[in-house]
Design an enzyme around this catalytic site. Sequence first.
Site, short mmCIF file in Angstrom:
data_model
loop_
_atom_site.label_atom_id
_atom_site.label_comp_id
_atom_site.label_asym_id
_atom_site.label_seq_id
_atom_site.Cartn_x
_atom_site.Cartn_y
_atom_site.Cartn_z
N GLU A 23 -2.54 -9.22 2.64
CA GLU A 23 -1.20 -9.70 2.97
C GLU A 23 -1.26 -10.49 4.27
O GLU A 23 -2.00 -10.13 5.20
CB GLU A 23 -0.23 -8.53 3.14
CG GLU A 23 1.13 -9.01 3.68
CD GLU A 23 2.29 -8.06 3.46
OE1 GLU A 23 2.03 -6.85 3.33
OE2 GLU A 23 3.44 -8.51 3.44
N CYS A 228 5.69 -7.58 1.66
CA CYS A 228 6.99 -8.10 2.09
C CYS A 228 6.93 -9.60 2.40
O CYS A 228 7.94 -10.30 2.34
CB CYS A 228 7.45 -7.36 3.33
SG CYS A 228 7.73 -5.61 3.03
N ASN A 346 7.84 -7.60 -5.11
CA ASN A 346 7.20 -6.52 -4.35
C ASN A 346 8.27 -5.52 -3.92
O ASN A 346 9.21 -5.91 -3.23
CB ASN A 346 6.51 -7.08 -3.10
CG ASN A 346 5.95 -5.98 -2.21
OD1 ASN A 346 5.01 -5.31 -2.59
ND2 ASN A 346 6.56 -5.78 -1.05
N GLU A 347 8.13 -4.29 -4.33
CA GLU A 347 9.05 -3.21 -3.93
C GLU A 347 10.51 -3.60 -4.17
O GLU A 347 11.38 -3.30 -3.35
CB GLU A 347 8.83 -2.83 -2.46
CG GLU A 347 7.46 -2.21 -2.21
CD GLU A 347 7.24 -1.76 -0.77
OE1 GLU A 347 7.99 -2.18 0.12
OE2 GLU A 347 6.30 -0.97 -0.55
O1 AHR Z 1 1.49 -2.95 3.69
C1 AHR Z 1 2.56 -3.20 4.53
C2 AHR Z 1 3.89 -3.30 3.78
O2 AHR Z 1 4.21 -2.07 3.21
C3 AHR Z 1 3.93 -4.25 2.63
O3 AHR Z 1 4.26 -5.53 3.02
C4 AHR Z 1 5.00 -3.71 1.76
O4 AHR Z 1 4.79 -3.96 0.40
C5 AHR Z 1 5.04 -2.24 2.09
O5 AHR Z 1 6.32 -1.83 2.40
#
Ligand code: AHR
Length: 592
Positions: A23, A228, A346-347
């Site tokens: 990320e 995120c 994502n999430e």
């Molecule tokens: O890994 C850090 C963050 O944790 C990521 O961006 C997110 O997907 C999770 O909340």
Amino acid sequence: LFINASETSAKKIPETLFGIFFEEINHAGAGGLWAELVSNRGFEAGGPNTPSNIDPWSIIGDESSLIVSTERTSYFPRNKIALRMEVLCDNEGTIICPAGGVGIYNPGFWGMNIEQGKTYKLVFYVRSEGSIDLSVSLTGSNGLQTLASANFKDSNVSNWTKMEVLLHAQGTDAKSRLQLTTTRKGVIWFDQVSLMPTDTYKGHGFRNDLFEMMQDLRPGFIRFPGGCFVEGEWLRNAFRWKATVGPWEERPGHFGDVWHYWTDDGLGHFEFLQLAEDLGAAPVWVFNNGVSHNDQVDTSSVLPFVQEILDGIEFARGEPQSKWGSLRASMGHPEPFDLKYVAVGNEDCGKKNYIGNYLKFYNAIRNAYPDIKIISNCDGSSKPLDHPADMYDYHIYTGANNMFSSARKFDQVSRNGPKAFVSEYAVTGNDASNGSLLAALAEAGFVIGLEKNCDAVDMASYAPLFVNTNDRTWSPDAIVFDSAQMYGTPSYWMQHFFRESNEDSKKYLRIKVVNFGSNNVTLKIFIDGVELNSVPSLGLTKTELTSSNLMDENSFQAPKKVIPVRSSMEDAKGKTDIVLSPYSFTAFDLLM
Ligand code: AHR
């Protein structure tokens, strides 16, 4: 301990079970894996309006000798900001330039690591109403010691002109900076200034030492570019792949508003796919599905977002003659990339428009690319999903005890529906600090549980992967670095124990055990009813991750304090017991 190693009890481990999650967080890419040394190379960090934020560029000289401003006059239509420098001094007139001249410097990402004997390629764009006489130099952190330099004299730069030079470093300084200075009166415009070391991995732009740390885990897949980061606090700041491809000079860059920093997007959609290919890892592209942390696109108007993703898949996989495949080909990769996994958001499960939007993406991708595996954000471990998916995403950040007990999390989940993609797991909080042995041991227990349940779990990755110590937004992380050094945390080394799991042609048995208690544990290992030490032909190697203190961490000063130690167990032959150290993760390899 009874190990049943008969063929009938075996489960085939998916080739992609263990991978990595990259990320753009903690300056993992910009100022990290992506070897570009100039930060904010197009002066664009303030967005498209003037005045723009030129930070961390700084000015050499004062108001009496030069005036610096930003203008929307760049040659590049997608990033219109250029820097204007009006030099008021020279070496003869009424205002004499200070020694060394006036100009600007860029300190990179908390200092550029310039190393003696290495070569750096400088590219910049310049324009001037008159002739230029420019000095470019790599200097030590105080700007005094010159490590490399070159001069540009040109009288024909009334139009934007690309300048290039190879700078050969005569000295080393991990906190160097790039200076552009002059002693000639007049107006000069600068734009798109890049400084890259020439020795990146295969010339693909990846910092070698960090690439090797990733490669050493032999990842079966790489999930990118977030997290995120993909969502954004606001949709306008989410990662948009089309803004990250094509010539680097033309990319607008963007402000990642979740992790609060600007990226020039040198590490873009193409480079992520190239990274996966270089690592021999299956790319898993996580894309924004019209949902950010604070705003969402209505399902009724999400189709442009769907088309953007179909275009992104065509960019990766399309024929070189196709619209987007031809752009990839023009970037040097005519063969398609092997993109077979995408994750929708994502999430984001539970957010108002997620399922509606998801289905639009799912149907369009399934229709156009039936072989692509589509990953949902909704957790299918506790109840069956109410929508079609090939896998479901599962994240766990928790304390050490809970992580250790979660080893059984997937024991009972259904083997019939979509499988789990445990794409983010880590012990966090006090148990982990910045990466402790305790965290690694608890995670090892959890990951052993994943491996045992590999008929219900298809893929797993620790998170986050990287942290630049100068921007520790999220802790702990697997690999810690600054401009010049790096080390793996105990959690990095924990993953190392599983690197042979995806694929290994050698014939041997590996038994992995975590002793999560404070006492020695005595083991007797039986295989198919035969006690291990009574079989003299077995060669036995032990690898152990432990340390004198449960909260021990690695550091730049002691990067190998908590790392796996491998030893032969010849002396254990014929003995009946094997002893596990307190608080340890041990692997026994038995050659068959
Ligand atoms: O890994 C850090 C963050 O944790 C990521 O961006 C997110 O997907 C999770 O909340």
